[in-house]
Write an enzyme that holds these catalytic residues in place. Structure first.
Site: not given
Ligand code: FAD
Length: 503
Positions: A298, A301, A329, A364, A382, A405
């Protein structure tokens, strides 16, 4: 403003300046470390608030609340070591118009020889920083920048053809094969010269980051920003959650994830620290290594999102897939408002949107469901969703939000295909099988039997009545019919294909 005549580096002062930006921490902060090494005991620590320089994606809303508390934590961590953070604000009505003016003023006034900061990767910030670096160098000051945010610089990872990646799995494979990280750095010695109160500096409260109407109460109650809390969360995650991460990370009613995203965004913990500590933990607990790899993926990502933003800077507003420029849209303010307020009549969507509004975070899995619903069921652009998340998320991050997005809309790198349309009832049933998440954020449905929790309109009238629910009054009817909305979205996608074939 008048600056002194150009001086050569040799004539420059022997002090250094460290510019805090999105790296609000003392541990493993490479540019801070270098600044102190360059001028032991004589480093000036500065924070400059200049949101206008990040337009049109300047930080706002929930993210500013987080920033306030994060800066407060940083001030207190510095004070405990006898050091001070000098805060400046900029703008047309302020003493300084820009970050550049602040830095030039401080460098010339305090005889600073070298300026240090950690790099950022948003397009507007890159342009601003390039300009500041050139101006300072032109005036004879040294400027050193470091990577304090990512595991790899966005330009380090390339396809065999030397191009940026657009698919995640090969990108992450390439990152892993090249990963050569130095261990995290210790906190440097911060017994620093006392510069007193500097001309033009202000207090944290002068930045007015907190809202005048106290809508931030639930955010403040839910989180403790700051470096110490980030480290504690990581440890707690490794000890209690990483072993079941792969399964639990998709269940929004559990906190099966690390919740580190706002701390990572503001740099209260470094990605390198997370990487090292996770690897170390796996050394001692070999059984969890496989699960931990899912967690580190993650972080991958996150790296991928910065890689994409760096190489495709227009994707904050325009689709990466150019055919989506013609997507039909159907902008509709009523639909958009209903979605923003969590009043769509689809419980899992409404729960997510209300969680976001109340706490500044959304799980997420639910981000994916709500985003898909906006762009596919409601056919809203979006970009509208990205803007709303930008204002309401405490972890609002330009790279990650853009990726999220564009992925959801099907128009980005490695995106979910547009024709894969999340069914909110099935998603709810799979990831919130007992309706616990829905019941938490949509309390008007809390008495509904679990079998109807993701589709209240299917409950017999007697059941609804016995639960105190009147659809259309206490909870909305579905704003669109799922089946028809799905057909409409697929037809819109087909029309796009027809247009691009003709083009
Ligand atoms: P964990 O599951 O503990 O993951 C650890 C770290 O990995 C996160 O803190 C984050 O930095 C990174 N990560 C995890 N999932 C993703 C992902 N899908 N994409 C990119 N990095 C990821 N994340 C943001 O930090 N800021 C945003 O503005 C943001 N906007 C989003 C918008 C949409 C539409 C979607 C689908 C996802 C978005 N995310 C965003 C990604 C993700 O949802 C969050 O990073 C995640 O929910 C953070 O929770 P956590 O720290 O407990 O993640």
């Amino acid at each position: 403003m008048v600056f002194p005549a150009k001086q050569s580096a040799g004539e420059m002062g022997n002090k250094s300046l460290f510019w805090f930006r999105q790296d609000l921490r003392l541990c493993d902060n490479p540019a801070l470390f270098d600044a102190v090494q360059a001028a032991p005991g004589k480093t000036l620590l500065v924070y400059i608030f200049a949101p206008q320089e990040e337009a049109p994606w300047q930080p706002s809303g929930a993210s500013l609340v987080w920033l306030h508390h994060s800066l407060k934590a940083l001030q207190s961590d510095l004070a405990a070591r006898g050091a001070k953070l000098h805060i400046f604000k900029t703008g047309t009505k302020e003493r300084f118009q820009s970050s550049r003016e602040v830095l030039e003023f401080l460098c010339s006034k305090l005889e600073i020889g070298s300026v240090f900061w950690n790099r950022r990767y948003e397009p507007a910030v890159i342009a601003r920083d390039t300009n500041i670096k050139a101006a300072l160098k032109e005036q004879g000051f040294e400027v050193e920048t470091s990577n304090g945010a990512l595991l790899n610089e966005p330009w380090q990872i390339k396809t065999k053809e030397g191009k940026p990646f657009q698919v995640f799995t090969p990108f992450w494979k390439a990152c892993l094969s090249q990963m050569d990280l130095d261990p995290p750095l210790a906190i440097p010695d911060l017994k620093l010269e006392n510069y007193g109160v500097l001309d033009g500096e202000c207090s944290l409260d002068d930045l007015n980051l907190l809202p005048t109407i106290a809508w931030d109460k639930s955010i403040v109650e839910a989180y403790t920003p700051g470096e110490k809390k980030a480290q504690a969360l990581l440890l707690e995650f490794l000890k209690k959650k990483v072993a079941s991460y792969h399964h639990d990370r998709d269940l929004p009613h559990l906190v099966g994830v690390s919740r580190l995203s706002p701390y990572l965004h503001f740099g209260e913990i470094s990605a390198r620290t997370i990487w090292y500590q996770t690897k170390e933990f796996c050394e001692q607990n070999k059984k969890v290594a496989e699960e931990a790899a899912h967690f580190l993926r993650e972080l991958g990502w996150r790296e991928f999102s910065h890689h994409l933003l760096f190489h495709f800077p227009t994707t904050t507003d325009a689709p990466l897939r150019k055919d989506f420029l013609h997507f039909p849209w159907q902008s509709d303010d009523v639909f958009l408002k209903a979605w923003q307020k969590g009043q769509t009549g689809y419980p899992i969507v409404d729960a997510g949107m209300r969680e976001l509004w109340q706490t500044g975070i959304m799980h997420n899995r639910v981000r994916m469901i709500t985003a898909s619903f906006l762009v596919k069921h409601l056919l809203q652009p979006w970009q509208e969703g990205a803007k709303w998340f930008w204002d309401t998320l405490v972890d609002a991050d330009l790279a990650q939000n853009t990726l999220g997005w564009q992925w959801s809309a099907g128009c980005g790198a490695d995106a979910a295909p547009y024709f894969r349309i999340f069914n909110p009832m099935l998603q709810g049933g799979k990831f919130d099988p007992d309706g616990l998440y829905v019941k938490q954020y949509v309390p008007e449905l809390r008495n509904l039997p679990t079998k109807y929790i993701h589709a209240p309109w299917e409950a017999p009238p007697m059941v609804l009545a016995s639960c105190g629910i009147t659809l259309g009054e206490t909870y909305p009817h579905p704003i669109v019919d799922h089946g028809k909305a799905r057909e409409r979205a697929l037809a819109a996608f087909q029309s796009l294909k027809a247009t691009s074939t003709r083009a």
